[in-house]
Motif scaffolding. Structure first.
Motif, PDB file in Angstrom:
ATOM      1  N   CYS A  44       2.964  -4.693  10.311  1.00  0.00           N
ATOM      2  CA  CYS A  44       1.807  -4.884   9.447  1.00  0.00           C
ATOM      3  C   CYS A  44       2.168  -4.591   8.001  1.00  0.00           C
ATOM      4  O   CYS A  44       3.265  -4.100   7.709  1.00  0.00           O
ATOM      5  CB  CYS A  44       0.661  -3.968   9.893  1.00  0.00           C
ATOM      6  SG  CYS A  44       1.036  -2.228   9.644  1.00  0.00           S
ATOM      7  N   GLY A  45       1.239  -4.858   7.106  1.00  0.00           N
ATOM      8  CA  GLY A  45       1.451  -4.576   5.707  1.00  0.00           C
ATOM      9  C   GLY A  45       0.962  -3.194   5.329  1.00  0.00           C
ATOM     10  O   GLY A  45       0.299  -2.505   6.120  1.00  0.00           O
ATOM     11  N   LEU A  46       1.270  -2.774   4.118  1.00  0.00           N
ATOM     12  CA  LEU A  46       0.891  -1.453   3.637  1.00  0.00           C
ATOM     13  C   LEU A  46      -0.623  -1.281   3.612  1.00  0.00           C
ATOM     14  O   LEU A  46      -1.142  -0.202   3.915  1.00  0.00           O
ATOM     15  CB  LEU A  46       1.472  -1.226   2.236  1.00  0.00           C
ATOM     16  CG  LEU A  46       1.164   0.127   1.583  1.00  0.00           C
ATOM     17  CD1 LEU A  46       1.685   1.273   2.440  1.00  0.00           C
ATOM     18  CD2 LEU A  46       1.775   0.185   0.186  1.00  0.00           C
ATOM     19  N   GLU A  47      -1.345  -2.345   3.277  1.00  0.00           N
ATOM     20  CA  GLU A  47      -2.804  -2.267   3.204  1.00  0.00           C
ATOM     21  C   GLU A  47      -3.400  -1.884   4.552  1.00  0.00           C
ATOM     22  O   GLU A  47      -4.331  -1.072   4.631  1.00  0.00           O
ATOM     23  CB  GLU A  47      -3.373  -3.609   2.738  1.00  0.00           C
ATOM     24  CG  GLU A  47      -4.893  -3.601   2.575  1.00  0.00           C
ATOM     25  CD  GLU A  47      -5.434  -4.944   2.108  1.00  0.00           C
ATOM     26  OE1 GLU A  47      -6.675  -5.109   2.141  1.00  0.00           O
ATOM     27  OE2 GLU A  47      -4.635  -5.818   1.716  1.00  0.00           O
ATOM     28  N   PHE A  48      -2.837  -2.441   5.631  1.00  0.00           N
ATOM     29  CA  PHE A  48      -3.337  -2.115   6.969  1.00  0.00           C
ATOM     30  C   PHE A  48      -3.009  -0.672   7.337  1.00  0.00           C
ATOM     31  O   PHE A  48      -3.800   0.012   7.986  1.00  0.00           O
ATOM     32  CB  PHE A  48      -2.748  -3.067   8.004  1.00  0.00           C
ATOM     33  CG  PHE A  48      -3.234  -2.809   9.399  1.00  0.00           C
ATOM     34  CD1 PHE A  48      -4.487  -3.252   9.805  1.00  0.00           C
ATOM     35  CD2 PHE A  48      -2.456  -2.102  10.310  1.00  0.00           C
ATOM     36  CE1 PHE A  48      -4.958  -3.001  11.097  1.00  0.00           C
ATOM     37  CE2 PHE A  48      -2.912  -1.852  11.599  1.00  0.00           C
ATOM     38  CZ  PHE A  48      -4.164  -2.308  11.991  1.00  0.00           C
ATOM     39  N   VAL A  49      -1.831  -0.204   6.931  1.00  0.00           N
ATOM     40  CA  VAL A  49      -1.449   1.181   7.209  1.00  0.00           C
ATOM     41  C   VAL A  49      -2.458   2.134   6.571  1.00  0.00           C
ATOM     42  O   VAL A  49      -2.940   3.080   7.209  1.00  0.00           O
ATOM     43  CB  VAL A  49      -0.032   1.476   6.684  1.00  0.00           C
ATOM     44  CG1 VAL A  49       0.288   2.975   6.828  1.00  0.00           C
ATOM     45  CG2 VAL A  49       1.004   0.656   7.437  1.00  0.00           C
ATOM     46  N   VAL A  50      -2.784   1.892   5.311  1.00  0.00           N
ATOM     47  CA  VAL A  50      -3.732   2.745   4.589  1.00  0.00           C
ATOM     48  C   VAL A  50      -5.108   2.683   5.242  1.00  0.00           C
ATOM     49  O   VAL A  50      -5.773   3.709   5.435  1.00  0.00           O
ATOM     50  CB  VAL A  50      -3.823   2.326   3.102  1.00  0.00           C
ATOM     51  CG1 VAL A  50      -4.919   3.111   2.396  1.00  0.00           C
ATOM     52  CG2 VAL A  50      -2.482   2.528   2.412  1.00  0.00           C
ATOM     53  N   LEU A  64       3.381   6.597  10.305  1.00  0.00           N
ATOM     54  CA  LEU A  64       4.716   6.009  10.220  1.00  0.00           C
ATOM     55  C   LEU A  64       5.793   6.873  10.876  1.00  0.00           C
ATOM     56  O   LEU A  64       6.967   6.542  10.831  1.00  0.00           O
ATOM     57  CB  LEU A  64       5.074   5.762   8.748  1.00  0.00           C
ATOM     58  CG  LEU A  64       4.166   4.769   8.020  1.00  0.00           C
ATOM     59  CD1 LEU A  64       4.509   4.720   6.539  1.00  0.00           C
ATOM     60  CD2 LEU A  64       4.269   3.373   8.642  1.00  0.00           C
ATOM     61  N   GLY A  65       5.381   8.001  11.475  1.00  0.00           N
ATOM     62  CA  GLY A  65       6.339   8.853  12.162  1.00  0.00           C
ATOM     63  C   GLY A  65       7.165   9.733  11.258  1.00  0.00           C
ATOM     64  O   GLY A  65       8.171  10.310  11.676  1.00  0.00           O
ATOM     65  N   ARG A  66       6.749   9.861   9.993  1.00  0.00           N
ATOM     66  CA  ARG A  66       7.486  10.700   9.049  1.00  0.00           C
ATOM     67  C   ARG A  66       7.095  12.178   9.161  1.00  0.00           C
ATOM     68  O   ARG A  66       7.790  13.044   8.662  1.00  0.00           O
ATOM     69  CB  ARG A  66       7.240  10.224   7.617  1.00  0.00           C
ATOM     70  CG  ARG A  66       7.863   8.866   7.314  1.00  0.00           C
ATOM     71  CD  ARG A  66       7.408   8.340   5.968  1.00  0.00           C
ATOM     72  NE  ARG A  66       7.636   9.298   4.900  1.00  0.00           N
ATOM     73  CZ  ARG A  66       8.794   9.437   4.247  1.00  0.00           C
ATOM     74  NH1 ARG A  66       9.813   8.657   4.573  1.00  0.00           N
ATOM     75  NH2 ARG A  66       8.927  10.331   3.284  1.00  0.00           N
ATOM     76  N   SER A  67       5.983  12.457   9.801  1.00  0.00           N
ATOM     77  CA  SER A  67       5.506  13.825   9.979  1.00  0.00           C
ATOM     78  C   SER A  67       4.877  13.981  11.354  1.00  0.00           C
ATOM     79  O   SER A  67       4.193  13.081  11.836  1.00  0.00           O
ATOM     80  CB  SER A  67       4.465  14.177   8.904  1.00  0.00           C
ATOM     81  OG  SER A  67       3.866  15.436   9.171  1.00  0.00           O
TER      82      SER A  67
END
Length: 234
Positions: A44-50, A64-67
């Motif tokens: 997906c795009g960044l807009e969907f992530v937000v 995103l699995g960063r934390s």
């Protein structure tokens, strides 16, 4: 973006107790597209992530699995609560044995990490910590799996293979520890330069760790008795 995003996306939806159709409608996409996102088939795009982070009230870093923290924070040692800070709600109901075993393990770890600190080897501390962490993870996941409806998306390792993979990883860590104990090191590992720091007797343990040495000695005794019993030794 990888498969971790899809796994977390599916986990959050299941925890919310809604279907893919409902979540897709709320997020303004088709059910088919959400299904692809959850399976990791499409990115997906960044807009969907937000938008998704706002919808599930979590951080983008968590998505995103960063934390590992839903707030996106990275824990420091100072942020962690003390083992007994759970208070009365952390007691075992109607049984003294589980509470005793918990204290024996927790107190013994104080001695183990004290010795690791004395050794002054970052690699040795990492190897020991990895081994212990894997053991706790494995027990926790077995408990988690006992309830069939617990969402398996909470883990990256697939259910059918996690036990063998964790056992293999633990064996590798143990081989490194055994190599150090024998005065050598595994390939690519730095051998312990000064083992004199680990010279210790039971008397010294009681002197240096008066609050915890007794727990360690009892844990050692119980563990060895358990091994002999399981192997049919007297």
């Amino acid at each position: 973006m990888g498969t971790n995003f899809g796994r977390v996306l599916a986990l959050l939806r299941k925890e919310k107790g809604i279907s893919q159709k409902e979540a897709a409608a709320d997020l303004g996409i088709s059910q088919a597209l959400l299904s692809h996102y959850e399976k990791g088939v499409r990115e997906c795009g960044l807009e969907f992530v937000v938008k998704t982070a706002e919808y599930y009230h979590v951080s983008c870093d968590y998505l995103l699995g960063r934390s590992a923290e839903r707030t996106g924070s990275i824990l420091n040692a100072e942020d962690l609560p003390e083992p007994e800070s759970g208070g009365k709600d952390n007691r075992f109901q109607g049984s003294l044995l589980p509470a005793l075993n918990k204290k024996l393990i927790a107190n013994s770890l104080n001695v183990v990490y004290g010795l690791l600190s004395r050794a002054g080897s970052r690699e040795l501390t990492t190897e020991a910590s990895n081994y212990l962490s894997l053991a706790v993870y494995k027990v926790y996941r077995y408990l988690y799996c006992m309830h069939a409806k617990n969402p398996q998306d909470a883990f990256e390792l697939e259910k059918g293979a996690f036990a063998d993979k964790v056992a293999a990883a633990m064996q590798l860590e143990e081989l490194r520890l055994r190599a150090r104990a024998a005065g050598s090191a595994a390939e690519g590992e730095t051998p312990l330069q000064d083992s004199a720091a680990l010279a210790v007797t039971p008397e010294q343990l009681y002197r240096e760790y008066p609050l915890f040495a007794g727990s360690l000695m009892n844990l050692v005794k119980n563990a060895e008795e358990d091994v002999r019993l399981k192997l049919g030794e007297k």
